[in-house]
Design a protein around this motif. Sequence first.
Motif, PDB file in Angstrom:
ATOM      1  N   PRO A 143      -5.693   5.958  18.766  1.00  0.00           N
ATOM      2  CA  PRO A 143      -5.926   4.597  19.245  1.00  0.00           C
ATOM      3  C   PRO A 143      -6.814   3.862  18.238  1.00  0.00           C
ATOM      4  CG  PRO A 143      -6.756   6.273  20.789  1.00  0.00           C
ATOM      5  CD  PRO A 143      -6.549   6.929  19.454  1.00  0.00           C
ATOM      6  N   LEU A 144      -6.403   2.668  17.840  1.00  0.00           N
ATOM      7  CA  LEU A 144      -7.162   1.885  16.866  1.00  0.00           C
ATOM      8  C   LEU A 144      -7.719   0.642  17.545  1.00  0.00           C
ATOM      9  CD1 LEU A 144      -4.475   1.996  14.039  1.00  0.00           C
ATOM     10  CD2 LEU A 144      -6.608   3.283  14.087  1.00  0.00           C
ATOM     11  N   GLU A 145      -8.804   0.143  17.012  1.00  0.00           N
ATOM     12  CA  GLU A 145      -9.384  -1.053  17.610  1.00  0.00           C
ATOM     13  C   GLU A 145      -8.405  -2.216  17.476  1.00  0.00           C
ATOM     14  OE1 GLU A 145     -13.363  -3.631  17.062  1.00  0.00           O
ATOM     15  OE2 GLU A 145     -13.507  -1.497  16.572  1.00  0.00           O
ATOM     16  N   GLY A 146      -8.072  -2.829  18.603  1.00  0.00           N
ATOM     17  CA  GLY A 146      -7.130  -3.946  18.554  1.00  0.00           C
ATOM     18  C   GLY A 146      -6.170  -3.884  19.721  1.00  0.00           C
ATOM     19  N   ASP A 147      -5.200  -4.819  19.749  1.00  0.00           N
ATOM     20  CA  ASP A 147      -4.220  -4.829  20.836  1.00  0.00           C
ATOM     21  C   ASP A 147      -2.819  -4.588  20.277  1.00  0.00           C
ATOM     22  OD1 ASP A 147      -3.452  -7.299  19.733  1.00  0.00           O
ATOM     23  OD2 ASP A 147      -4.758  -8.424  21.082  1.00  0.00           O
ATOM     24  N   HIS A 148      -1.819  -5.197  20.922  1.00  0.00           N
ATOM     25  CA  HIS A 148      -0.444  -4.945  20.484  1.00  0.00           C
ATOM     26  C   HIS A 148      -0.201  -5.437  19.045  1.00  0.00           C
ATOM     27  CE1 HIS A 148       3.751  -3.975  20.984  1.00  0.00           C
ATOM     28  NE2 HIS A 148       4.125  -5.206  20.686  1.00  0.00           N
ATOM     29  N   ASN A 149      -1.029  -6.369  18.603  1.00  0.00           N
ATOM     30  CA  ASN A 149      -0.831  -6.945  17.268  1.00  0.00           C
ATOM     31  C   ASN A 149      -1.537  -6.178  16.148  1.00  0.00           C
ATOM     32  OD1 ASN A 149       0.811  -9.267  17.892  1.00  0.00           O
ATOM     33  ND2 ASN A 149      -0.983 -10.098  18.928  1.00  0.00           N
ATOM     34  N   ILE A 150      -1.852  -4.903  16.338  1.00  0.00           N
ATOM     35  CA  ILE A 150      -2.630  -4.173  15.307  1.00  0.00           C
ATOM     36  C   ILE A 150      -2.060  -4.245  13.881  1.00  0.00           C
ATOM     37  CG2 ILE A 150      -4.195  -2.588  16.504  1.00  0.00           C
ATOM     38  CD1 ILE A 150      -1.937  -0.474  16.367  1.00  0.00           C
ATOM     39  N   VAL A 189       0.850  -1.202   0.000  1.00  0.00           N
ATOM     40  CA  VAL A 189       0.000   0.000   0.000  1.00  0.00           C
ATOM     41  C   VAL A 189       0.886   1.253   0.000  1.00  0.00           C
ATOM     42  CG1 VAL A 189      -1.713   1.333   1.301  1.00  0.00           C
ATOM     43  CG2 VAL A 189      -1.937  -1.160   1.142  1.00  0.00           C
ATOM     44  N   LEU A 190       1.912   1.262   0.845  1.00  0.00           N
ATOM     45  CA  LEU A 190       2.829   2.412   0.894  1.00  0.00           C
ATOM     46  C   LEU A 190       3.566   2.576  -0.432  1.00  0.00           C
ATOM     47  CD1 LEU A 190       4.264   1.795   4.478  1.00  0.00           C
ATOM     48  CD2 LEU A 190       2.834   3.720   3.802  1.00  0.00           C
ATOM     49  N   ALA A 191       3.828   1.453  -1.093  1.00  0.00           N
ATOM     50  CA  ALA A 191       4.601   1.487  -2.347  1.00  0.00           C
ATOM     51  C   ALA A 191       3.810   2.080  -3.512  1.00  0.00           C
ATOM     52  CB  ALA A 191       5.091   0.089  -2.700  1.00  0.00           C
ATOM     53  N   GLU A 192       2.510   2.316  -3.308  1.00  0.00           N
ATOM     54  CA  GLU A 192       1.754   2.995  -4.372  1.00  0.00           C
ATOM     55  C   GLU A 192       2.266   4.434  -4.551  1.00  0.00           C
ATOM     56  OE1 GLU A 192      -2.357   2.620  -3.306  1.00  0.00           O
ATOM     57  OE2 GLU A 192      -2.225   0.418  -3.330  1.00  0.00           O
ATOM     58  N   HIS A 193       2.850   4.984  -3.485  1.00  0.00           N
ATOM     59  CA  HIS A 193       3.366   6.363  -3.565  1.00  0.00           C
ATOM     60  C   HIS A 193       4.841   6.498  -3.237  1.00  0.00           C
ATOM     61  CE1 HIS A 193      -0.604   8.117  -4.027  1.00  0.00           C
ATOM     62  NE2 HIS A 193      -0.996   7.161  -3.214  1.00  0.00           N
ATOM     63  N   PHE A 194       5.360   5.564  -2.467  1.00  0.00           N
ATOM     64  CA  PHE A 194       6.719   5.740  -1.950  1.00  0.00           C
ATOM     65  C   PHE A 194       7.637   4.584  -2.348  1.00  0.00           C
ATOM     66  CE2 PHE A 194       3.848   7.758   1.160  1.00  0.00           C
ATOM     67  CZ  PHE A 194       4.383   9.041   1.185  1.00  0.00           C
ATOM     68  N   MET A 251      -5.639  -0.865   7.169  1.00  0.00           N
ATOM     69  CA  MET A 251      -5.991   0.399   7.836  1.00  0.00           C
ATOM     70  C   MET A 251      -4.718   1.128   8.269  1.00  0.00           C
ATOM     71  SD  MET A 251      -7.944   1.210  11.345  1.00  0.00           S
ATOM     72  CE  MET A 251      -9.313   0.074  11.256  1.00  0.00           C
ATOM     73  N   ILE A 252      -3.809   0.397   8.890  1.00  0.00           N
ATOM     74  CA  ILE A 252      -2.533   0.997   9.322  1.00  0.00           C
ATOM     75  C   ILE A 252      -1.805   1.597   8.111  1.00  0.00           C
ATOM     76  CG2 ILE A 252      -0.206   0.446  10.191  1.00  0.00           C
ATOM     77  CD1 ILE A 252      -1.729  -0.045  12.527  1.00  0.00           C
ATOM     78  N   ALA A 253      -1.739   0.807   7.043  1.00  0.00           N
ATOM     79  CA  ALA A 253      -0.995   1.255   5.856  1.00  0.00           C
ATOM     80  C   ALA A 253      -1.600   2.545   5.304  1.00  0.00           C
ATOM     81  CB  ALA A 253      -0.997   0.169   4.795  1.00  0.00           C
TER      82      ALA A 253
END
Lengths: 253, 102
Positions: A228-235, A44-49, A242-244
């Motif tokens: 803060p996003l829904e989830g725990d340490h493994n987000i 996803v990041l590689a679409e621009h970077f 979503m993170i990307a």
Amino acid sequence: MPVIKVNNRDVHIQELNKGAAETVLLVHGMFSNLSVYYFNIAPVLAEHFHVVMYDLKSHGMSERVLDGYDLDSMTDDLYALMDVLNLDKVHLAGYSFGGLIALKMAMRFPQKLRKLVIIEAPDPSDARTRGIIEEYSREFLEHYVANFTDTTKVKMGKRQMERNHRMYEYLFYQTSIKQDMIRESGFFKETEINAVKKDTLLLYGASSNCLQAGKQLNKMIHRSDLIPLEGDHNIPIQEPVMIAEIVSSFFKN
Amino acid sequence: MDAIVKTSKLNNDEIFGLMKQFITEVIGEEFVEEMDITPQSSFTKDLEMDSIEIVSFSEKIKAHFGEQIDFTGWLSAMDLDQLINLNLEMIINYIQECQSSK
């Protein structure tokens, strides 16, 4: 499999979209490897970077190294990697222990960074973080796998258990990682954190043990936002796309 | 010979053979000997490959087929459940699709 020499040691790297104008460099966490980004986040990041991922020493497919797991050494490694790859200035994102490396990088070499993303970086003084490091045993790994990896849905088979066990054994009993991490327990008290002036995005799981650490960093780093996003340490494994997308739009704007 | 093999279209058996070769290179012969690898074998459950091993496997596919297929792009469209259930047959079919669209 691209393996390059950095300070005479083998480092496994992966790159996407080499022609792009700006580079995003991704740092994984302890006992993990670059695959945490490779499948969903990096594309996803590689679409621009231009995206660069690397395996930390003794992790993934990088060379095993006996010492230098403190944040100064880990950021020296990253600085040297950027030199070898001719990267002048990058957007930097790190997850968990990799988030601490990214933050230390902003404290020591701000001239090398554009923006900063810290995902789920723990406070090294937190007893639970230290507990994991101090009490490792085969039983710990089996218990950990049986009870905590369900949030990532991946169950480990026998061969994987052996592989992971060998890696933990090596890191815990042969390298200096344990002592190096204990020495970092005062990291959140370092005044240089308050001097970080980079635009910083803090991404934490709303139900993560580390959320408190995110709030602390949010107070200390002036130009930071905590999401803060829904989830725990493994987000990053639970919500990679979503993170990307959040990280990508933060770096773009 | 190599160049001819690379540019000609591979049939299912040939792709399967190639996949088995890549898997052996990634996880080692001693483990592969104990396994009965079939097109239905899933990467995570049956072959017990972890994600960094799947990264190596993907790199081998990329190195072999080059621009012909976008293997990482194809994988990145999958969610975690799909990735866990990924088996050899799905990859064989994907490679076949790419070959026939060229």
